[in-house]
Design a protein around this motif. Structure first.
Motif, PDB file in Angstrom:
ATOM      1  N   ALA A 109      24.495  -5.273  23.561  1.00  0.00           N
ATOM      2  CA  ALA A 109      23.101  -4.883  23.777  1.00  0.00           C
ATOM      3  C   ALA A 109      22.838  -3.460  23.276  1.00  0.00           C
ATOM      4  O   ALA A 109      21.788  -3.185  22.682  1.00  0.00           O
ATOM      5  N   LEU A 110      23.776  -2.557  23.517  1.00  0.00           N
ATOM      6  CA  LEU A 110      23.604  -1.167  23.083  1.00  0.00           C
ATOM      7  C   LEU A 110      23.662  -1.023  21.562  1.00  0.00           C
ATOM      8  O   LEU A 110      23.097  -0.077  21.008  1.00  0.00           O
ATOM      9  N   LEU A 111      24.343  -1.957  20.896  1.00  0.00           N
ATOM     10  CA  LEU A 111      24.437  -1.897  19.438  1.00  0.00           C
ATOM     11  C   LEU A 111      23.147  -2.308  18.741  1.00  0.00           C
ATOM     12  O   LEU A 111      22.914  -1.935  17.580  1.00  0.00           O
ATOM     13  N   ALA A 200      17.467   8.789  19.515  1.00  0.00           N
ATOM     14  CA  ALA A 200      17.706   7.462  20.082  1.00  0.00           C
ATOM     15  C   ALA A 200      19.111   6.967  19.737  1.00  0.00           C
ATOM     16  O   ALA A 200      19.814   6.410  20.592  1.00  0.00           O
ATOM     17  N   ASN A 201      19.527   7.174  18.503  1.00  0.00           N
ATOM     18  CA  ASN A 201      20.857   6.731  18.102  1.00  0.00           C
ATOM     19  C   ASN A 201      21.953   7.452  18.890  1.00  0.00           C
ATOM     20  O   ASN A 201      23.004   6.866  19.182  1.00  0.00           O
ATOM     21  N   LEU A 202      21.704   8.732  19.227  1.00  0.00           N
ATOM     22  CA  LEU A 202      22.687   9.460  20.027  1.00  0.00           C
ATOM     23  C   LEU A 202      22.800   8.867  21.422  1.00  0.00           C
ATOM     24  O   LEU A 202      23.911   8.673  21.934  1.00  0.00           O
ATOM     25  N   TYR A 203      21.655   8.547  22.062  1.00  0.00           N
ATOM     26  CA  TYR A 203      21.700   7.947  23.406  1.00  0.00           C
ATOM     27  C   TYR A 203      22.549   6.685  23.404  1.00  0.00           C
ATOM     28  O   TYR A 203      23.420   6.492  24.260  1.00  0.00           O
ATOM     29  N   GLY A 207      26.292   5.792  24.973  1.00  0.00           N
ATOM     30  CA  GLY A 207      26.416   4.644  25.862  1.00  0.00           C
ATOM     31  C   GLY A 207      27.537   3.710  25.450  1.00  0.00           C
ATOM     32  O   GLY A 207      28.300   3.223  26.294  1.00  0.00           O
ATOM     33  N   ILE A 208      27.672   3.457  24.156  1.00  0.00           N
ATOM     34  CA  ILE A 208      28.728   2.569  23.665  1.00  0.00           C
ATOM     35  C   ILE A 208      30.107   3.159  23.940  1.00  0.00           C
ATOM     36  O   ILE A 208      31.030   2.453  24.380  1.00  0.00           O
ATOM     37  N   ILE A 213      35.048   3.161  27.531  1.00  0.00           N
ATOM     38  CA  ILE A 213      35.897   3.791  28.545  1.00  0.00           C
ATOM     39  C   ILE A 213      35.905   2.958  29.818  1.00  0.00           C
ATOM     40  O   ILE A 213      36.948   2.778  30.464  1.00  0.00           O
ATOM     41  N   CYS A 214      34.740   2.417  30.180  1.00  0.00           N
ATOM     42  CA  CYS A 214      34.643   1.563  31.377  1.00  0.00           C
ATOM     43  C   CYS A 214      35.546   0.332  31.246  1.00  0.00           C
ATOM     44  O   CYS A 214      36.196  -0.074  32.223  1.00  0.00           O
TER      45      CYS A 214
END
Length: 414
Positions: A109-111, A200-203, A207-208, A213-214
């Motif tokens: 989704a983040l991609l 936006a791309n940085l956010y 997140g990715i 890491i999660c």
């Protein structure tokens, strides 16, 4: 009211802990288990925060869409639908599988936004196919949240209360992280097509990375001695039950669990009906400042997120143990509705920056503190072997509140 039943669950858990006390409880070396739960809490809300915090970018690309409100409704309704299914069928699936699948789908989704920006949108305004694809990615995040959040809350509920506090503090930290990233990018990058795209791309890139890491943290967590200890306690409790958790016994157990946590759930619903009816839609779209201009919603959202983190961290130092008082505190938050209404239509002073800022920070503080209290109390109201189910059920109540609040947020534009 029914909250007194929490004592029964605590007594049963205490007996189990006493039974296992022959083996010393392992130390949480370097507080790593706490860090794992904090990071997982940060992670499962990071996609949502990335979507709603990139509002400048999405509003620029899709000027005719009510971005924040559409995102809120889609995310919450999808999450609610699948959480109901998970509550009904969680005994037929492993939390380990659900959480890993959910974390992987979060990455997908983040991609969507950065990939679509680079190959299709390219900063062009009004390509609403891109908006629909973004809404689909928001919905996928909601589905992933249903898979992940209930399992993580349930796992934390099987352990001492500090680990639940870690999860809820992590959820607040995700908002703070994204908000500060937004302030930095807004200050550094120009507010034109190029700058908004970079922001936006940085956010989404951050997140990715954090989601990766999660994935690593979650898959090494079960090897930590302190987590293995409490998993073994749960296994002992499950094996000690007279009937397996299948068929009619499972349904009876689920109804009993819902009955024990329902008042905590009602409090959670009240919290998030109020919060989501105001934040982020009202904050981002309905109040304005001639002095701060487009910095105004950015700073308000940051203020909310910082005080939400403060509220969720306070329970590490002082935990209100009276459940009735906590639930009445949730009900008192309904007074935020007339107060914020006056900030739009009341006396001139109420329509200035100071009252709106103070109220927004109080909204975050009370949201954080009462959420943390009820999320900690709910799984302790049932026997240890049912703590995961109680965690999933309380998340279901939470999402019902989120969905109802996101729908009510449209009333501000009527």
């Amino acid at each position: 009211m029914g909250v007194e039943k929490a004592a029964a669950g605590d007594d049963e858990s205490s007996l189990l802990l006493s039974a296992g006390s022959a083996a010393k409880i392992p130390a949480d070396t370097f507080h790593f288990a706490y860090i794992v739960f904090f990071t997982l809490g940060l992670g499962f809300l990071l996609p949502w925060n990335a979507f709603i915090t990139a509002v400048d970018y999405f509003t620029f690309l899709y000027p005719d869409a009510s971005v924040d409100r559409v995102f809120s409704v889609v995310y919450m309704l999808v999450c609610l639908t699948f959480l109901i299914l998970i509550v009904l069928y969680s005994h037929k699936s492993a939390a380990y599988v659900r959480i890993n699948v959910g974390l992987a789908l979060f990455v997908v989704a983040l991609l969507v936004v950065p990939v679509m920006d680079s190959v299709y949108i390219k900063g062009r305004i009004g390509l609403y196919d891109g908006f629909y694809a973004t809404v689909a990615a928001v919905g996928l995040s909601g589905f992933s949240d249903a898979l992940v959040q209930g399992g993580i809350i349930g796992s934390a509920g099987e352990m001492p209360e500090r680990y639940m506090q870690a999860v809820v503090a992590g959820t607040a930290a995700s908002g703070v992280l994204i908000s500060f990233l937004r302030i930095i990018t807004k200050a550094v990058y120009s507010q034109d097509t190029s700058g908004l795209r970079k922001s936006a791309n940085l956010y989404f890139s951050v997140g990715i990375v954090i989601m990766a890491i999660c994935v690593i943290f979650y898959n090494v967590a079960h090897r930590l001695p302190v987590i293995k200890y409490y998993k073994d306690l749960k296994l002992q409790a499950v094996n000690g039950e007279e009937d397996p958790l299948t068929g009619a016994h499972w349904r009876s157990s689920l109804v009993n669990t819902v009955g024990k946590v329902k008042w905590f759930g009602y409090g959670i619903i009240l919290i998030y009906v109020v919060t989501l009816a105001i934040f982020p839609g009202y904050i981002a779209e309905d109040v304005h400042s001639e002095l701060l201009k487009d910095w105004y919603p950015v700073l308000l959202i940051t203020g909310y997120n910082v005080f939400d983190l403060v509220g969720k961290s306070l329970t590490a130092f002082y935990l209100m143990e009276n459940a009735k008082m906590a639930i009445w505190g949730c009900a008192m938050r309904l007074f935020f509705f007339p107060l914020f209404y006056w900030c739009l239509h009341g006396p001139k002073f109420f329509r200035t920056e100071i009252p709106v800022t103070v109220l927004t920070c109080l909204l975050g503080l009370t949201n954080g503190y009462f959420t943390s209290i009820l999320m900690i109390m709910a799984p302790k109201a049932v026997p240890l072997q049912h703590a995961e189910t109680a965690g999933i059920v309380i998340v279901l109540f939470l999402v019902i509140g989120l969905a109802a609040g996101s729908v009510l947020s449209w009333l501000w534009v009527i």
